[in-house]
Write an enzyme that holds these catalytic residues in place. Structure first.
Site, short mmCIF file in Angstrom:
data_model
loop_
_atom_site.label_atom_id
_atom_site.label_comp_id
_atom_site.label_asym_id
_atom_site.label_seq_id
_atom_site.Cartn_x
_atom_site.Cartn_y
_atom_site.Cartn_z
N ALA A 63 0.89 -1.24 0.16
CA ALA A 63 -0.05 -0.13 -0.12
C ALA A 63 0.98 1.19 -0.12
CB ALA A 63 -0.95 -0.11 1.22
N GLY A 108 0.63 -4.96 1.07
CA GLY A 108 -0.51 -5.22 0.08
C GLY A 108 -0.16 -5.82 -1.15
N GLU A 111 -0.38 -9.60 -0.51
CA GLU A 111 -1.97 -9.63 -0.03
C GLU A 111 -2.62 -9.70 -1.51
OE1 GLU A 111 -1.99 -6.41 2.59
OE2 GLU A 111 -2.80 -7.66 4.22
N GLU A 131 4.51 -4.94 7.36
CA GLU A 131 3.80 -4.08 8.04
C GLU A 131 4.26 -3.74 9.37
OE1 GLU A 131 2.38 -6.36 6.27
OE2 GLU A 131 0.97 -5.53 4.97
N1 CO8 Z 1 4.44 3.31 -0.73
C1 CO8 Z 1 4.83 4.23 -1.37
N2 CO8 Z 1 5.90 4.65 -2.02
C2 CO8 Z 1 6.78 3.78 -2.16
C3 CO8 Z 1 6.62 2.35 -1.64
C4 CO8 Z 1 5.39 2.27 -0.91
N3 CO8 Z 1 4.70 0.97 -0.41
N4 CO8 Z 1 7.45 1.49 -1.91
C5 CO8 Z 1 8.46 2.28 -2.61
N5 CO8 Z 1 7.88 3.67 -2.92
C6 CO8 Z 1 8.52 4.75 -3.39
C7 CO8 Z 1 9.84 5.33 -2.39
O1 CO8 Z 1 9.31 5.99 -1.53
C8 CO8 Z 1 10.50 5.91 -3.57
O2 CO8 Z 1 9.97 7.01 -3.94
P1 CO8 Z 1 11.08 8.34 -4.16
O3 CO8 Z 1 11.64 8.04 -5.53
O4 CO8 Z 1 10.08 9.48 -4.40
O5 CO8 Z 1 12.06 8.56 -3.07
C9 CO8 Z 1 10.50 4.82 -4.95
O6 CO8 Z 1 9.27 4.28 -4.65
C10 CO8 Z 1 11.68 3.83 -5.07
O7 CO8 Z 1 11.61 3.24 -3.93
P2 CO8 Z 1 13.03 2.96 -3.29
O8 CO8 Z 1 14.16 3.78 -3.84
O9 CO8 Z 1 13.02 2.34 -2.10
O10 CO8 Z 1 13.47 1.49 -4.44
P3 CO8 Z 1 14.11 0.08 -4.21
O11 CO8 Z 1 14.14 -0.45 -5.74
O12 CO8 Z 1 15.44 0.48 -3.52
O13 CO8 Z 1 13.20 -0.72 -3.24
C11 CO8 Z 1 11.63 -1.75 -2.38
C12 CO8 Z 1 12.10 -1.19 -3.22
C13 CO8 Z 1 12.45 -2.93 -1.63
C14 CO8 Z 1 10.21 -2.34 -2.67
C15 CO8 Z 1 11.45 -0.65 -1.20
O14 CO8 Z 1 10.93 0.67 -1.98
C16 CO8 Z 1 10.57 -0.79 0.02
O15 CO8 Z 1 10.96 -1.35 1.05
N6 CO8 Z 1 9.03 -0.37 0.00
C17 CO8 Z 1 8.41 -0.42 0.84
C18 CO8 Z 1 7.83 -1.77 1.23
C19 CO8 Z 1 6.74 -1.85 2.33
O16 CO8 Z 1 7.13 -1.79 3.47
N7 CO8 Z 1 5.62 -2.48 1.87
C20 CO8 Z 1 4.40 -2.39 2.90
C21 CO8 Z 1 3.70 -1.33 2.88
S1 CO8 Z 1 2.53 -1.23 4.15
C22 CO8 Z 1 1.12 -2.27 3.49
O17 CO8 Z 1 1.16 -2.57 2.22
C23 CO8 Z 1 -0.13 -2.48 4.07
C24 CO8 Z 1 -1.41 -3.03 3.52
C25 CO8 Z 1 -2.64 -2.91 4.60
C26 CO8 Z 1 -2.89 -1.60 4.58
C27 CO8 Z 1 -4.16 -1.64 5.55
C28 CO8 Z 1 -4.43 0.02 5.50
C29 CO8 Z 1 -5.33 0.03 6.69
#
Ligand code: CO8
Length: 257
Positions: A63, A108, A111, A131
């Site tokens: 998400a 997400g 999921e 998460e």
């Molecule tokens: N949301 C928003 N932006 C994201 C996300 C995300 N999940 N993942 C990556 N981005 C963005 C980064 O902020 C970055 O943006 P910017 O260039 O503006 O700084 C851009 O994408 C590139 O990201 P990275 O430089 O980190 O890219 P990498 O290739 O180095 O890494 C990863 C890729 C490993 C996927 C890394 O981006 C990462 O760890 N992302 C987050 C993963 C995460 O924690 N996901 C779980 C999110 S929580 C969730 O899904 C909850 C679901 C249920 C919600 C219920 C709501 C009530």
């Protein structure tokens, strides 16, 4: 609806839905989930759906964290409900849905894959429910569906630790059906299996899917009763008459969608 975050391509009855926000690693924003909900609520025609993410490091990186960071509890609940609706729509489509995962399927993203009938992946795929690292919990069905795929102890370990599982582990624990060397091989194999499925009775396949969903979590006796009702229903269908008579006449059955 004009889709800004999805790419759609239908070929041979297979609709490929590509989440396309490469700048955010295909993270599920409110707008993206709204588009998915609209698409899945209004599907008409495809015999199968293939869900994937645009080419790059991620299938779906979860998400949208940037959006969630500013949400009130009410907004968070509404956002969670929207994500849950999307996963439920995927799960309840009367046609097979395959996730093709090439890269990170986190939060997400994992999921969404769990709501599909099964998952194909490349060796680059990485799964996880991180998460808890964000002070959140899986909210798009991870607490409900992950253990059904991998067993409750593995699911607890993955969810509490937030650790990642690579493609080989995901395959070993049943999260992924098959791992492929390249993205192209993965898509080709997914299209092949979906073509095989499409040659079968669509009503029977849809009934199998609905029955597997309906018996989930039931005790054996209750599940068998649901299955028997569905089995009985197949005797009312043209497909059952066509399939059995084609077998006896030693010809290929012709099923109509
Ligand atoms: N949301 C928003 N932006 C994201 C996300 C995300 N999940 N993942 C990556 N981005 C963005 C980064 O902020 C970055 O943006 P910017 O260039 O503006 O700084 C851009 O994408 C590139 O990201 P990275 O430089 O980190 O890219 P990498 O290739 O180095 O890494 C990863 C890729 C490993 C996927 C890394 O981006 C990462 O760890 N992302 C987050 C993963 C995460 O924690 N996901 C779980 C999110 S929580 C969730 O899904 C909850 C679901 C249920 C919600 C219920 C709501 C009530």
């Amino acid at each position: 609806m004009d889709y800004q975050n999805l790419l759609l391509d239908e070929q041979g009855g297979v609709l490929t839905v590509t989440v396309n926000r490469p700048q955010a690693r295909n993270a599920l924003s409110h707008a993206t989930l709204t588009e998915l909900r609209h698409l899945l609520s209004n599907l008409d025609g495809p015999r199968a759906v293939l869900l994937t993410g645009s080419e790059g490091p991620a299938f779906i990186a979860g998400a949208d964290i940037r959006e969630m960071a500013a949400m009130t509890p009410q907004e968070g609940e509404a956002f969670g409900a929207l994500g849950q609706q999307v996963t439920r729509l995927l799960e309840e489509l009367p046609v097979p849905v395959v996730a093709c995962v090439d890269g990170y399927a986190l939060g997400g993203g994992c999921e969404m894959a769990l709501a599909c009938d099964f998952v194909y992946a490349t060796g680059k795929a990485v799964f996880g429910q991180p998460e808890v690292l964000l002070g959140l919990i899986p909210g798009f069905g991870g607490c409900v569906r992950l253990y059904r795929r991998v067993g409750v102890a593995r699911a607890r370990e993955m969810i509490y630790s937030g650790r990642r599982a690579d493609a080989a582990e995901a395959h070993r624990i049943g999260l992924v059906n098959q791992v492929f060397d390249t993205r192209e091989e993965m898509f080709a194999a997914a299209r092949l299996v979906l073509a095989d499925i499409a040659a079968n009775s669509p009503t029977a396949v849809a009934t199998c899917k609905a029955t597997i969903n309906a018996v989930d979590g039931l005790a054996v006796g209750a599940g068998l009763r649901v299955e028997l009702d569905a089995f009985r229903h197949t005797f009312t269908t043209d497909d059952m008459r066509e399939g059995t008579s084609a077998f006896l006449a030693k010809r290929t059955p012709v099923f109509h969608p």
